[in-house]
Design an enzyme around this catalytic site. Sequence first.
Site, PDB file in Angstrom:
ATOM      1  N   GLU A   1       0.842  -1.201   0.000  1.00 28.31           N
ATOM      2  CA  GLU A   1       0.000   0.000   0.000  1.00 28.31           C
ATOM      3  C   GLU A   1       0.874   1.246   0.000  1.00 28.31           C
ATOM      4  O   GLU A   1       1.926   1.284   0.653  1.00 28.31           O
ATOM      5  CB  GLU A   1      -0.923  -0.004   1.220  1.00 28.31           C
ATOM      6  CG  GLU A   1      -1.990   1.081   1.200  1.00 28.31           C
ATOM      7  CD  GLU A   1      -3.061   0.820   2.256  1.00 28.31           C
ATOM      8  OE1 GLU A   1      -3.578  -0.310   2.307  1.00 28.31           O
ATOM      9  OE2 GLU A   1      -3.354   1.736   3.047  1.00 28.31           O
TER      10      GLU A   1
ATOM     11  N   ASP B   1       0.123   5.379   0.557  1.00 27.66           N
ATOM     12  CA  ASP B   1      -0.980   6.215   1.029  1.00 27.66           C
ATOM     13  C   ASP B   1      -0.716   7.710   0.959  1.00 27.66           C
ATOM     14  O   ASP B   1       0.386   8.173   1.297  1.00 27.66           O
ATOM     15  CB  ASP B   1      -1.277   5.925   2.512  1.00 27.66           C
ATOM     16  CG  ASP B   1      -1.783   4.522   2.771  1.00 27.66           C
ATOM     17  OD1 ASP B   1      -2.420   3.952   1.880  1.00 27.66           O
ATOM     18  OD2 ASP B   1      -1.538   4.010   3.880  1.00 27.66           O
TER      19      ASP B   1
ATOM     20  N   GLU C   1      -3.037  10.375   2.988  1.00 29.86           N
ATOM     21  CA  GLU C   1      -4.173  10.426   3.908  1.00 29.86           C
ATOM     22  C   GLU C   1      -4.233  11.793   4.573  1.00 29.86           C
ATOM     23  O   GLU C   1      -3.207  12.307   5.045  1.00 29.86           O
ATOM     24  CB  GLU C   1      -4.048   9.351   4.989  1.00 29.86           C
ATOM     25  CG  GLU C   1      -4.082   7.929   4.438  1.00 29.86           C
ATOM     26  CD  GLU C   1      -3.821   6.882   5.501  1.00 29.86           C
ATOM     27  OE1 GLU C   1      -4.611   5.925   5.598  1.00 29.86           O
ATOM     28  OE2 GLU C   1      -2.819   7.022   6.240  1.00 29.86           O
TER      29      GLU C   1
END
Length: 299
Positions: free
Chosen positions: A118, A120, A122
């Site tokens: 993953e 990210d 955010e």
Amino acid sequence: MATSLISLLPIFHLLVLLGSSVNAYWPPSPGYWPSSKVGSLNFYKGFRNLWGPQHQRMDQNALTIWLDRTSGSGFKSVKPFRSGYFGASIKLQPGYTAGVITSLYLSNNEAHPGFHDEVDIEFLGTTFGKPYTLQTNVYIRGSGDGKIIGREMKFRLWFDPTSDFHHYAILWNPREIIFLVDDIPIRRYPKKSAATFPLRPMWLYGSIWDASSWATENGKYKADYKYQPFTAKYTNFKAIGCTAYSSARCNPLSASPYRSGGLTRKQYQAMRWVQTHNMVYNYCKDYKRDHSLTPECGR
């Protein structure tokens, strides 16, 4: 006439100081704008709803997703990619948004549950009068599945992300991952070994959800649903590169004019400025962590 000019000098000096003050809090130009090299993608052609379809609305090429007591919402790219440029222009909600995460990220968690990769971007919700925190993170082969080995770098933005749309992007190729905000590189994560770099195909996702247990000041402030709905707006979607189905001859994209990847001198200068003035957390500088689990920090 000379007396009049002399009387104006203090005002001129004040204007110069004000201009300098404004420039001091804005990154220098990166000199290259990779988003301008990538065309926008129609949402319905490139993405599908992942969850919370009743909490998504498309209006004039902008997608609004929202979180309330009943559900959040998320979307996912139709195609998996093994490299590429992935971005969207996003506008966040002002006011109390503690506990709420708005995200744009790459993942293969559905293809590899319990053992996924993953990357990210955010936005960590906040309380009244405090700015959002932008968190970047990289998980490798399950390091986010129960055994959390995050590679977080956190930033405070140099603008108000609730007042207008700004473009956030991830450039991922076999040599590096570069996180960009309005085409300014804020982080470069180079491949130092196969064990610390995501190499399997991933999809592009976006979502809004309740992460009250950790999102705002390590869970001190929770989502308060008297302020619902919590909304996020996305537009100018970009997802282009080598898909999982592309031939081996597909050339990975670069965040700079150099086809081999990397950044220009001006891009490095802009990135160093952001990391000096706006970075509030770097996992490699957190001496409470066990860095035998993040060997790239010692190289």
